[in-house]
Design a protein around this motif. Structure first.
Motif, short mmCIF file in Angstrom:
data_model
loop_
_atom_site.label_atom_id
_atom_site.label_comp_id
_atom_site.label_asym_id
_atom_site.label_seq_id
_atom_site.Cartn_x
_atom_site.Cartn_y
_atom_site.Cartn_z
N ILE A 454 0.85 -1.19 0.00
CA ILE A 454 0.00 0.00 0.00
C ILE A 454 0.88 1.24 0.00
CG2 ILE A 454 -1.79 1.28 1.23
CD1 ILE A 454 -2.59 -1.39 2.57
N ASP A 455 0.78 2.03 -1.05
CA ASP A 455 1.47 3.32 -1.08
C ASP A 455 0.63 4.33 -0.31
OD1 ASP A 455 3.79 4.80 -2.85
OD2 ASP A 455 2.10 6.13 -2.40
N LEU A 456 1.22 4.95 0.72
CA LEU A 456 0.43 5.72 1.66
C LEU A 456 0.21 7.17 1.26
CD1 LEU A 456 1.52 4.27 5.11
CD2 LEU A 456 -0.55 3.83 3.78
N ASP A 457 0.81 7.64 0.16
CA ASP A 457 0.37 8.93 -0.36
C ASP A 457 -0.30 8.77 -1.71
OD1 ASP A 457 2.46 8.54 -2.11
OD2 ASP A 457 3.55 10.36 -1.56
N GLN A 458 -0.44 7.50 -2.16
CA GLN A 458 -1.15 7.15 -3.39
C GLN A 458 -0.61 7.92 -4.60
OE1 GLN A 458 -5.36 7.34 -2.45
NE2 GLN A 458 -5.25 5.37 -1.42
N GLU A 459 0.67 8.18 -4.55
CA GLU A 459 1.40 8.79 -5.67
C GLU A 459 2.52 7.81 -6.00
OE1 GLU A 459 4.26 10.05 -7.77
OE2 GLU A 459 4.82 10.60 -5.72
N ILE A 460 2.45 7.16 -7.13
CA ILE A 460 3.27 5.98 -7.40
C ILE A 460 4.28 6.20 -8.52
CG2 ILE A 460 1.62 4.34 -6.46
CD1 ILE A 460 0.60 3.89 -9.32
N VAL A 461 4.74 7.45 -8.65
CA VAL A 461 5.79 7.76 -9.62
C VAL A 461 7.07 8.17 -8.90
CG1 VAL A 461 6.48 9.29 -11.50
CG2 VAL A 461 4.16 8.38 -11.43
N SER A 462 6.95 9.01 -7.86
CA SER A 462 8.11 9.47 -7.11
C SER A 462 8.32 8.62 -5.86
CB SER A 462 7.93 10.93 -6.70
OG SER A 462 7.78 11.75 -7.84
#
Length: 486
Positions: A454-462
């Motif tokens: 789970i990416d916790l800032d829901q930004e999956i590029v940086s």
């Protein structure tokens, strides 16, 4: 891409010790997620503003693994605990000693928050994880704590899961007084966080903060003698109704009354000195860290003993325990014993006891007192066999740059077929996404191939390298308590 120890990292995977808050990542910010099968976000944060992302990522060449264990399959592991009957109510049927609910009778505690916020309504009867962190990259706000809904059917493994998230704009650095790491909950579901210099110097170094279980408002709970190093971690014991906090400055573990915040006792690991009420150490607080080998970090009360880690020098990191004098929870220094020396060279920042009594520990990559890094730390599990805690290997591999991407937080849900939850870096590293945050791995072990990420800032590029800290799961009132060792 360098995925195994011993290979040479590419320029984009180089190890970066410490934090450079002013450095931009190579990627562009994006809020697009490629996982179209997961739930949409429920988020209580309307703030915008970038965090302090770091450059590059690590090479996975950590210390002290060498286990070679096979991963568990976990194919039929249950992800959802279902509706928790007493979630957020603070009671759970017949009670135990102190404030303990029946599921907490051996001291491990943590009720469910019940925030009276419409945005939190969908979280009230769900299994949740609470994560501390520094400000993240992207346009996800300035908050330092996030609540994650981890209930529901198992999502596809190793692919970023868009878990519902809850936070508040007010849970920011200004209101916490600075950066935070350690987290605990009392039996009612109030949240307590400790100031930390894990991410670098911080303004508030001495005051434990409390987040009210109903209003979500932050208040001062207790102030301890500290002029710079801040705290390690903290843990609530429901039998004595006190909170234990490790102080990185004077090397003491403080016992605080949960109702008043007053100091009940202090315990000094290296000298064995115990005080009733505040300590009176000559020259303290002096703004200097306790020496390595005398510096406590992780703390966890369990079955009449306080378990704690010592951040040692030259890789000599250890886990100890000390018995209480009685139900008042004051440590008895004559009973202190070293339980084991930890593999590798990184300190243990968190420990937990799982549903049937085995122990979990998580390391945090630290290159100096206030400088953190990544990809040198691991989560380990131990089983109690014939009177000793026995290392079971690296069964819980955090991240894709295996097995060294633990970020220092570990807990578990309370179902026999449940998950171990760990904070970590590079959970997915450009295959195809960039996922940092929380990993859930089935009991028995595994890696990202059978885990929820789970990416916790829901930004999956940086990248959000080194951003994440501790994780805590509230304890349902209708489960069996974690049993004593043996």
């Amino acid at each position: 891409m360098c995925l195994v120890a011993g290979c040479s990292p590419s320029p984009d995977e180089r190890f970066s010790a410490g934090i450079d808050d002013g450095t931009e990542d190579g990627g562009t910010n994006s809020t697009t997620n490629t996982n179209s099968t997961t739930n949409s976000t429920t988020n209580g944060d309307g703030d915008t503003g970038d965090g302090d992302p770091d450059t590059g990522d690590g090479d996975g060449e950590g210390d002290g693994d060498g286990d070679g264990d096979d991963s568990g399959s976990g194919g039929t592991t249950k992800f959802d605990l279902g509706v928790i009957g007493d979630a957020g109510e603070g009671t759970g049927g017949p009670g135990g000693p102190g404030s303990c609910r029946e599921s907490e009778i051996y001291g491990a505690a943590g009720g469910f928050p019940a925030f009276e916020d419409p945005a939190y309504a969908d979280f009230l009867d769900k299994t949740i994880a609470i994560v501390t962190h520094r400000v993240q990259s992207g346009n996800f706000g300035q908050h330092l704590m996030t609540i994650v809904d981890i209930s529901g059917d198992p999502p596809p493994p190793s692919v970023n899961y868009l878990a519902p998230l809850y936070t508040r704009p007010t849970w920011n650095e200004a209101n916490f007084g600075g950066r935070i790491f350690g987290i605990t909950l009392d039996s009612e579901g109030n949240i307590y966080v400790a100031p930390s210099t894990v991410y670098g110097a911080t303004q508030n170094t001495s005051t434990i903060k409390k987040v009210d279980r109903i209003t979500g408002e932050i208040s001062n709970f207790a102030t301890l003698p500290n002029n710079g190093p801040a705290m390690g971690n903290l843990n609530y014991d429901c039998v004595s109704e006190t909170i234990y906090v490790s102080n990185h400055e004077d090397g003491r573990i403080y016992q605080l009354d949960v109702y008043s915040g007053d100091i009940v006792s202090t315990y000094h690991h290296s000298t064995g000195n115990v005080t009733m009420g505040p300590a009176n150490d000559m020259g303290e607080p002096n703004g200097a860290f306790a020496p390595l080998g005398q510096r406590p970090w992780a703390v966890q009360s369990h079955a009449g003993r306080l378990y704690y880690s010592i951040w040692g020098g030259n890789g000599a990191n250890t886990v100890w325990s000390v018995a209480y004098q009685n139900a008042n929870g004051v440590p008895d220094p004559a009973t202190a014993k070293m339980e084991f020396q930890v593999p590798g060279s990184q300190p243990v920042s968190d420990l937990s006891f799982a549903h049937d009594g085995w122990m979990l520990i998580a390391q945090r990559t630290m290159s100096s007192d206030m400088s953190t890094g990544a990809h040198q730390s691991t989560t380990y599990d131990y089983d109690y066999i014939n009177g000793d805690w026995v290392w079971q290997g690296t069964n819980y591999v955090v991240g894709e740059l295996m097995p060294y991407s633990a970020a220092g937080g570990v807990d578990h849900d309370f179902d026999p077929g449940g998950y171990v939850w760990m904070t970590g870096d590079a959970l997915d590293f450009y295959t195809p996404n960039v996922v940092y945050g929380l990993q859930g791995t089935p009991y028995g072990g595994g890696d990202i191939n059978n885990s929820t990420v789970i990416d916790l800032d829901q930004e999956i590029v940086s990248q959000d390298k080194t951003a994440y800290g501790d994780v805590e799961l509230p304890i349902p009132g209708d489960v069996s308590p974690v049993p004593p060792p043996g």
